[in-house]
Design a protein around this motif. Structure first.
Motif, PDB file in Angstrom:
ATOM      1  N   CYS A 135     -13.148  -3.994  -2.037  1.00 52.03           N
ATOM      2  CA  CYS A 135     -12.120  -4.863  -2.604  1.00 52.03           C
ATOM      3  C   CYS A 135     -12.749  -6.317  -2.454  1.00 52.03           C
ATOM      4  CB  CYS A 135     -10.905  -4.710  -1.775  1.00 52.03           C
ATOM      5  SG  CYS A 135      -9.755  -6.113  -2.518  1.00 52.03           S
TER       6      CYS A 135
ATOM      7  N   LEU B  43      -8.090 -10.659  -6.020  1.00 53.07           N
ATOM      8  CA  LEU B  43      -8.432  -9.379  -5.458  1.00 53.07           C
ATOM      9  C   LEU B  43      -9.126  -8.480  -6.713  1.00 53.07           C
ATOM     10  CD1 LEU B  43      -5.356  -8.359  -3.598  1.00 53.07           C
ATOM     11  CD2 LEU B  43      -7.510  -9.619  -2.745  1.00 53.07           C
TER      12      LEU B  43
ATOM     13  N   ARG C 122     -15.903   2.492  -2.234  1.00 52.06           N
ATOM     14  CA  ARG C 122     -14.698   1.618  -2.431  1.00 52.06           C
ATOM     15  C   ARG C 122     -14.840   0.282  -2.007  1.00 52.06           C
ATOM     16  NH1 ARG C 122      -9.753   6.086  -1.710  1.00 52.06           N
ATOM     17  NH2 ARG C 122     -10.816   7.624  -3.568  1.00 52.06           N
TER      18      ARG C 122
ATOM     19  N   GLU D 299       0.936  -1.135  -0.125  1.00 51.41           N
ATOM     20  CA  GLU D 299       0.034   0.232   0.010  1.00 51.41           C
ATOM     21  C   GLU D 299       0.786   1.302  -0.126  1.00 51.41           C
ATOM     22  OE1 GLU D 299      -1.806   0.917   3.928  1.00 51.41           O
ATOM     23  OE2 GLU D 299      -3.762   1.335   2.646  1.00 51.41           O
TER      24      GLU D 299
ATOM     25  N   TRP E  88     -10.581  -4.983  -7.359  1.00 47.35           N
ATOM     26  CA  TRP E  88     -10.722  -3.693  -6.629  1.00 47.35           C
ATOM     27  C   TRP E  88     -11.529  -2.757  -7.335  1.00 47.35           C
ATOM     28  CZ3 TRP E  88      -7.787  -2.689  -2.461  1.00 47.35           C
ATOM     29  CH2 TRP E  88      -6.651  -3.711  -2.223  1.00 47.35           C
ATOM     30  N   ASN E  89     -12.250  -1.898  -6.454  1.00 48.22           N
ATOM     31  CA  ASN E  89     -13.439  -0.931  -7.334  1.00 48.22           C
ATOM     32  C   ASN E  89     -12.786   0.316  -6.530  1.00 48.22           C
ATOM     33  OD1 ASN E  89     -15.167   0.915  -7.897  1.00 48.22           O
ATOM     34  ND2 ASN E  89     -16.845  -0.261  -6.692  1.00 48.22           N
ATOM     35  N   TYR E  90     -11.944   1.207  -7.425  1.00 51.09           N
ATOM     36  CA  TYR E  90     -11.585   2.695  -6.711  1.00 51.09           C
ATOM     37  C   TYR E  90     -12.668   3.753  -7.134  1.00 51.09           C
ATOM     38  CZ  TYR E  90      -7.048   0.387  -6.075  1.00 51.09           C
ATOM     39  OH  TYR E  90      -5.965  -0.538  -5.514  1.00 51.09           O
TER      40      TYR E  90
END
Length: 194
Positions: free
Chosen positions: A79, A66, A77, A32, A68-70
């Motif tokens: 994951c 995974l 948001r 991260e 991801w939705n940013y």
């Protein structure tokens, strides 16, 4: 290079001043960061000592997929975690066929006698005691499902805990059969097979 392991979380590493932290599981790094230059710094430090491959999409970590939705709004948001072929492979490994009808609970429940003034206790279990090979098989299935449950689907944890306790060394193992395990796999299977 300025990286140190966090005192309270084993496997979590941070940098003295850079906005970056990572977890390390065997040879997988989940990073991260704020600012790509800090991630590139970590990669350059690692390349001094190891051959590494990089996945800037962050699509897989420790065998877990995974998604991801940013989203622009922080509250939206997400994951999503999945292990796409794990249950399918587990069913094949332990020779469990695809269930003919869905099982909607991972835990065996006693039938409720509606309208009865007194609910009777269950009848005594007279099933044969499992041999050590049967116990090992059930422990192997529990262990494989426990990995999946902790990583992806925590609905299985209560049932796994109950079954795991029943296979302890001083148990006569009459109450533990393969049926609850197979029911549990059947609970997860329709989602995987559909």
């Amino acid at each position: 290079a300025g990286y140190f392991e966090a005192a309270t979380t084993p496997g979590l590493w941070k940098h003295k001043w850079r906005p970056i932290q990572f977890v390390l599981i065997v040879d997988d790094f989940g990073v991260e960061y704020v600012g790509k230059q800090h991630a590139e710094h970590l990669a350059s430090v690692l390349k001094q000592y190891h051959d590494i491959s990089e996945d800037w999409e962050g699509a897989k970590f420790a065998g877990i997929n995974l998604e991801w939705n940013y989203a622009k709004k922080h509250a939206e948001r997400t994951c999503r975690l999945s292990m796409e072929d794990y249950i399918r492979n587990l069913l094949l490994k332990f020779g469990h066929p695809y269930p003919s009808k869905p099982q909607h609970s991972p835990h065996r429940c006693r039938a409720i006698n509606y309208g009865a003034k007194v609910q009777m206790s269950p009848e005594e279990d007279n099933s044969p005691v499992l041999d050590p090979g049967g116990i090992k098989r059930i422990q192997a299935i529990i262990g494989a499902l426990l990995y999946y449950a902790r990583a992806v689907d925590n609905k299985l944890l209560v049932a796994l805990s109950t079954l795991g306790t029943a296979t302890k060394a001083d148990c006569d193992c009459r109450s533990i059969t393969a049926l609850p395990i197979l029911m549990m796999v059947s609970f997860v299977a329709p989602v995987i097979w559909s």
